[in-house]
Design a protein around this motif. Structure first.
Motif, short mmCIF file in Angstrom:
data_model
loop_
_atom_site.label_atom_id
_atom_site.label_comp_id
_atom_site.label_asym_id
_atom_site.label_seq_id
_atom_site.Cartn_x
_atom_site.Cartn_y
_atom_site.Cartn_z
N UNK A 1 18.34 22.55 51.80
CA UNK A 1 19.68 22.89 51.33
C UNK A 1 19.61 24.22 50.59
N UNK A 2 20.55 25.10 50.87
CA UNK A 2 20.66 26.34 50.10
C UNK A 2 22.13 26.57 49.79
N UNK A 3 22.40 27.66 49.08
CA UNK A 3 23.78 27.90 48.62
C UNK A 3 24.12 29.38 48.68
N UNK A 4 25.42 29.62 48.83
CA UNK A 4 25.97 30.97 48.72
C UNK A 4 26.68 31.08 47.37
N UNK A 5 26.33 32.11 46.61
CA UNK A 5 26.96 32.33 45.30
C UNK A 5 28.05 33.39 45.47
N UNK A 6 29.32 32.99 45.48
CA UNK A 6 30.40 33.97 45.64
C UNK A 6 30.36 35.01 44.52
N UNK A 7 30.44 36.30 44.84
CA UNK A 7 30.47 37.31 43.79
C UNK A 7 31.62 37.08 42.84
N UNK A 8 31.41 37.39 41.58
CA UNK A 8 32.43 37.15 40.56
C UNK A 8 33.24 38.39 40.26
N UNK A 9 33.22 39.36 41.17
CA UNK A 9 33.93 40.62 40.95
C UNK A 9 35.07 40.75 41.96
N UNK A 10 35.86 41.78 41.79
CA UNK A 10 36.98 42.01 42.70
C UNK A 10 36.52 42.48 44.07
N UNK A 11 35.22 42.74 44.21
CA UNK A 11 34.69 43.20 45.50
C UNK A 11 34.28 42.03 46.39
N UNK A 12 34.61 40.80 45.99
CA UNK A 12 34.26 39.64 46.79
C UNK A 12 34.87 39.75 48.19
N UNK A 13 34.08 39.44 49.19
CA UNK A 13 34.57 39.39 50.57
C UNK A 13 34.09 38.08 51.18
#
Length: 335
Positions: free
Chosen positions: A84-96
């Motif tokens: 199992x692994x995970x994606x950490x969504x960026x916490x900035x306005x540059x999230x895509x």
């Protein structure tokens, strides 16, 4: 047919051990890698996990060293495992939302595999909608890069949103990974455990020993909890107590879990049951969690063979209902 020490990963096709292993600290110098434990220790830990049937390993893309070490272990010992692994969504306005696919490819490269068994969203994104993330995960499933989809640190309402969106793609939401242990029982009252039961979603319990507190390692007056552990509990990430306790009070008063005198009666009960069962207090605490519900899958960490062996000792037996109730009441009395 499932054995007592196996669990379905929600409504997905995956069957995993009832206990997984959190390997986020593998390769982490702040966690002692290179001093308290080495690459050889990690390989021994890995082999012992497989020898005892603990074949489910949890990591994440913010821990690239962990993913690389897990991949190296897999190359040395070719026995099958579940990752199992995970994606950490960026916490900035540059999230895509497409950054998820980039991160997934990078994790696959570090692990040196072609498919991850369970891929999870590490925490809710302040910028990306749940539906957008689930759509991209569905795309990854159809591309054959992941087998099952999970989330982490999702509230009950967000969990339901994710489940509903994936259903449109005819994909089951397999899991929600949240902090859950004998000293942190908020999933029982904030709707998360109930939602997991209702929707057939596995609850993967991280920090099942509350960062070592439930092992009894900080029980003695001579052993102080590390500063970062104190800060972790005062800040209360992901907000389980922020609604009921003012921020100033949280920061100025020591958390209950670090107040020895309040927890001592609980530790006495754990110790008494452990002595009767010829187990350790940590094994009793893990077994308590396993008995809460068949959807719960704890993932304690292990950096050496001793810890892996102790984790495995939580399986193969069960607390009685009377013992389970005594432990629960002792925790409630400590609040």
């Amino acid at each position: 047919m499932l054995t007592m020490d196996q669990r379905k990963l929600g409504a997905s096709e995956l069957v995993v051990p009832a206990l997984g292993t959190d390997v986020a600290s593998w390769g982490d110098k702040q966690a002692g890698y290179g001093t308290s434990h080495t690459r050889e220790d990690i390989l021994q830990t890995y082999r012992l996990c497989l020898d005892t049937g603990l074949t489910f390993f949890d990591t994440a893309e913010p821990y690239p060293a962990s993913e690389r070490l897990l991949g190296e272990c897999l190359k040395v010992d070719h026995r099958p495992i579940l990752i199992a692994s995970k994606f950490a969504p960026p916490l900035t306005r540059f999230s895509r939302k497409r950054s998820l696919l980039d991160a997934l490819d990078q994790s696959l490269a570090r692990l040196e595999i072609k498919q991850i068994d369970l891929y999870q969203i590490h925490w809710p994104s302040p910028r990306l909608k749940v539906e957008e993330l689930m759509d991209v995960l569905a795309e990854a499933v159809h591309a054959g890069k992941i087998r099952a989809v999970g989330v982490s640190n999702y509230s009950a309402p967000l969990l339901r949103q994710a489940h509903a969106r994936l259903a449109q793609h005819e994909i089951a939401l397999a899991s929600n990974q949240v902090r859950y242990n004998l000293l942190h029982r908020y999933p029982e009252t904030n709707g998360v455990l109930d939602a997991c039961r209702e929707l057939q979603v596995a609850l993967i319990a991280y920090n099942p020993l509350e960062k070592g507190i439930l092992t009894g390692k900080y029980r003695s007056q001579e052993t102080s909890a590390p500063r970062q552990l104190n800060i972790f509990h005062r800040l209360d990430p992901f907000g389980d107590t922020r609604g009921s306790t003012p921020a100033v009070k949280r920061l100025l008063s020591p958390p209950r879990v670090l107040q020895r005198e309040r927890l001592e009666p609980l530790f006495v009960v754990l110790e008494e049951i452990a002595r009767t069962r010829k187990k350790t207090s940590a094994q009793v605490a893990l077994n308590w969690l396993l008995m809460k519900d068949e959807c719960v899958i704890p993932i304690p960490g292990a950096k050496n063979a001793r810890q892996a062996r102790e984790n495995a000792g939580a399986l193969g037996w069960q607390l009685t209902e009377e013992e389970h109730g005594r432990i629960s009441q002792a925790e409630i009395a400590s609040r």
